[in-house]
Scaffold this motif. Structure first.
Motif, PDB file in Angstrom:
ATOM      1  N   LEU A  37     -25.853  50.544  18.602  1.00  0.00           N
ATOM      2  CA  LEU A  37     -25.148  50.250  19.847  1.00  0.00           C
ATOM      3  C   LEU A  37     -24.520  48.860  19.822  1.00  0.00           C
ATOM      4  O   LEU A  37     -23.321  48.701  20.075  1.00  0.00           O
ATOM      5  CB  LEU A  37     -26.117  50.371  21.029  1.00  0.00           C
ATOM      6  N   PHE A  38     -25.321  47.846  19.516  1.00  0.00           N
ATOM      7  CA  PHE A  38     -24.795  46.483  19.494  1.00  0.00           C
ATOM      8  C   PHE A  38     -23.786  46.278  18.366  1.00  0.00           C
ATOM      9  O   PHE A  38     -22.804  45.558  18.521  1.00  0.00           O
ATOM     10  CB  PHE A  38     -25.924  45.462  19.404  1.00  0.00           C
ATOM     11  N   GLY A  39     -24.031  46.910  17.238  1.00  0.00           N
ATOM     12  CA  GLY A  39     -23.074  46.822  16.139  1.00  0.00           C
ATOM     13  C   GLY A  39     -21.734  47.439  16.504  1.00  0.00           C
ATOM     14  O   GLY A  39     -20.677  46.905  16.151  1.00  0.00           O
ATOM     15  N   THR A  40     -21.767  48.545  17.230  1.00  0.00           N
ATOM     16  CA  THR A  40     -20.527  49.190  17.667  1.00  0.00           C
ATOM     17  C   THR A  40     -19.760  48.290  18.624  1.00  0.00           C
ATOM     18  O   THR A  40     -18.538  48.154  18.515  1.00  0.00           O
ATOM     19  CB  THR A  40     -20.837  50.547  18.331  1.00  0.00           C
ATOM     20  N   LEU A  41     -20.471  47.671  19.564  1.00  0.00           N
ATOM     21  CA  LEU A  41     -19.812  46.739  20.492  1.00  0.00           C
ATOM     22  C   LEU A  41     -19.197  45.558  19.744  1.00  0.00           C
ATOM     23  O   LEU A  41     -18.065  45.145  20.029  1.00  0.00           O
ATOM     24  CB  LEU A  41     -20.811  46.252  21.542  1.00  0.00           C
ATOM     25  N   LEU A  42     -19.926  45.033  18.790  1.00  0.00           N
ATOM     26  CA  LEU A  42     -19.426  43.919  17.990  1.00  0.00           C
ATOM     27  C   LEU A  42     -18.231  44.353  17.145  1.00  0.00           C
ATOM     28  O   LEU A  42     -17.256  43.610  16.994  1.00  0.00           O
ATOM     29  CB  LEU A  42     -20.551  43.385  17.103  1.00  0.00           C
ATOM     30  N   LEU A  43     -18.296  45.556  16.615  1.00  0.00           N
ATOM     31  CA  LEU A  43     -17.206  46.096  15.809  1.00  0.00           C
ATOM     32  C   LEU A  43     -15.938  46.267  16.641  1.00  0.00           C
ATOM     33  O   LEU A  43     -14.846  45.898  16.210  1.00  0.00           O
ATOM     34  CB  LEU A  43     -17.627  47.430  15.193  1.00  0.00           C
ATOM     35  N   ILE A  44     -16.067  46.803  17.846  1.00  0.00           N
ATOM     36  CA  ILE A  44     -14.906  46.992  18.724  1.00  0.00           C
ATOM     37  C   ILE A  44     -14.295  45.643  19.089  1.00  0.00           C
ATOM     38  O   ILE A  44     -13.075  45.459  19.021  1.00  0.00           O
ATOM     39  CB  ILE A  44     -15.306  47.796  19.985  1.00  0.00           C
ATOM     40  N   LEU A  51      -6.969  41.915  15.480  1.00  0.00           N
ATOM     41  CA  LEU A  51      -5.590  42.293  15.826  1.00  0.00           C
ATOM     42  C   LEU A  51      -4.813  41.159  16.479  1.00  0.00           C
ATOM     43  O   LEU A  51      -3.593  41.081  16.341  1.00  0.00           O
ATOM     44  CB  LEU A  51      -5.586  43.516  16.743  1.00  0.00           C
ATOM     45  N   VAL A  52      -5.506  40.268  17.179  1.00  0.00           N
ATOM     46  CA  VAL A  52      -4.818  39.132  17.805  1.00  0.00           C
ATOM     47  C   VAL A  52      -4.840  37.893  16.922  1.00  0.00           C
ATOM     48  O   VAL A  52      -4.469  36.809  17.358  1.00  0.00           O
ATOM     49  CB  VAL A  52      -5.392  38.820  19.215  1.00  0.00           C
ATOM     50  N   GLY A  53      -5.270  38.052  15.681  1.00  0.00           N
ATOM     51  CA  GLY A  53      -5.208  36.955  14.717  1.00  0.00           C
ATOM     52  C   GLY A  53      -6.460  36.109  14.622  1.00  0.00           C
ATOM     53  O   GLY A  53      -6.427  35.012  14.061  1.00  0.00           O
ATOM     54  N   GLY A  54      -7.570  36.580  15.137  1.00  0.00           N
ATOM     55  CA  GLY A  54      -8.814  35.817  15.095  1.00  0.00           C
ATOM     56  C   GLY A  54      -9.614  36.073  13.829  1.00  0.00           C
ATOM     57  O   GLY A  54      -9.129  36.650  12.847  1.00  0.00           O
ATOM     58  N   SER A  55     -10.850  35.673  13.879  1.00  0.00           N
ATOM     59  CA  SER A  55     -11.756  35.772  12.737  1.00  0.00           C
ATOM     60  C   SER A  55     -12.123  37.222  12.425  1.00  0.00           C
ATOM     61  O   SER A  55     -12.306  38.045  13.324  1.00  0.00           O
ATOM     62  CB  SER A  55     -13.030  34.987  13.048  1.00  0.00           C
ATOM     63  N   LEU A  56     -12.236  37.523  11.143  1.00  0.00           N
ATOM     64  CA  LEU A  56     -12.668  38.846  10.706  1.00  0.00           C
ATOM     65  C   LEU A  56     -14.193  38.971  10.682  1.00  0.00           C
ATOM     66  O   LEU A  56     -14.717  40.057  10.450  1.00  0.00           O
ATOM     67  CB  LEU A  56     -12.131  39.145   9.299  1.00  0.00           C
ATOM     68  N   TYR A  57     -14.883  37.874  10.951  1.00  0.00           N
ATOM     69  CA  TYR A  57     -16.337  37.869  10.893  1.00  0.00           C
ATOM     70  C   TYR A  57     -16.941  38.951  11.780  1.00  0.00           C
ATOM     71  O   TYR A  57     -17.838  39.675  11.373  1.00  0.00           O
ATOM     72  CB  TYR A  57     -16.886  36.494  11.300  1.00  0.00           C
ATOM     73  N   TYR A  58     -16.468  39.049  13.004  1.00  0.00           N
ATOM     74  CA  TYR A  58     -17.066  39.986  13.961  1.00  0.00           C
ATOM     75  C   TYR A  58     -16.819  41.433  13.549  1.00  0.00           C
ATOM     76  O   TYR A  58     -17.688  42.286  13.733  1.00  0.00           O
ATOM     77  CB  TYR A  58     -16.529  39.721  15.367  1.00  0.00           C
ATOM     78  N   LEU A  59     -15.676  41.709  12.998  1.00  0.00           N
ATOM     79  CA  LEU A  59     -15.367  43.048  12.504  1.00  0.00           C
ATOM     80  C   LEU A  59     -16.303  43.423  11.355  1.00  0.00           C
ATOM     81  O   LEU A  59     -16.925  44.488  11.367  1.00  0.00           O
ATOM     82  CB  LEU A  59     -13.909  43.118  12.041  1.00  0.00           C
ATOM     83  N   LEU A  60     -16.436  42.534  10.392  1.00  0.00           N
ATOM     84  CA  LEU A  60     -17.297  42.793   9.235  1.00  0.00           C
ATOM     85  C   LEU A  60     -18.772  42.856   9.629  1.00  0.00           C
ATOM     86  O   LEU A  60     -19.511  43.745   9.186  1.00  0.00           O
ATOM     87  CB  LEU A  60     -17.083  41.710   8.171  1.00  0.00           C
ATOM     88  N   THR A  61     -19.193  41.939  10.482  1.00  0.00           N
ATOM     89  CA  THR A  61     -20.583  41.912  10.909  1.00  0.00           C
ATOM     90  C   THR A  61     -20.928  43.131  11.767  1.00  0.00           C
ATOM     91  O   THR A  61     -21.997  43.728  11.609  1.00  0.00           O
ATOM     92  CB  THR A  61     -20.886  40.613  11.672  1.00  0.00           C
TER      93      THR A  61
END
Length: 102
Positions: A37-44, A51-61
């Motif tokens: 659940l938390f991983g899905t929220l973090l992934l979204i 997409l807005v040019g920020g860090s990829l850390y949250y997507l990967l994590t």
């Protein structure tokens, strides 16, 4: 072996409890579900941030935490090790993200 003996053995096999490795319990199901659940929220949130040019850390994590949660739910110890690795790598990332200024 008589027919009734064979039928009895088959019935016993069908109603036997599953082996220990196949049973689900609250100690793996709940933490695994929470991680997914938390991983899905973090992934979204990470997808939006990327997409807005920020860090990829949250997507990967987020993706790694979802995988970790699935592994924990399936009672695979690799899930706990993956989560520990994510945690350990978050510290250097946070220091890098904030810079060397105290």
């Amino acid at each position: 072996m008589t027919l009734s003996k064979a039928a009895e053995t088959s019935t016993e096999r069908d109603t036997a409890t599953p082996p220990e490795c196949e049973r689900r319990n609250i100690f793996t199901s709940v933490p695994g579900g929470v991680l997914v659940l938390f991983g899905t929220l973090l992934l979204i949130g990470g997808i939006w941030l990327a997409l807005v040019g920020g860090s990829l850390y949250y997507l990967l994590t987020g993706g790694a935490i979802v995988i970790s949660g699935v592994l924990v739910f399936r009672r695979n110890r690799l899930g706990a090790w993956l989560y520990a690795a994510i945690f350990a790598l978050t510290i250097p990332w946070a220091l890098w993200e904030t810079g060397p200024d105290p």
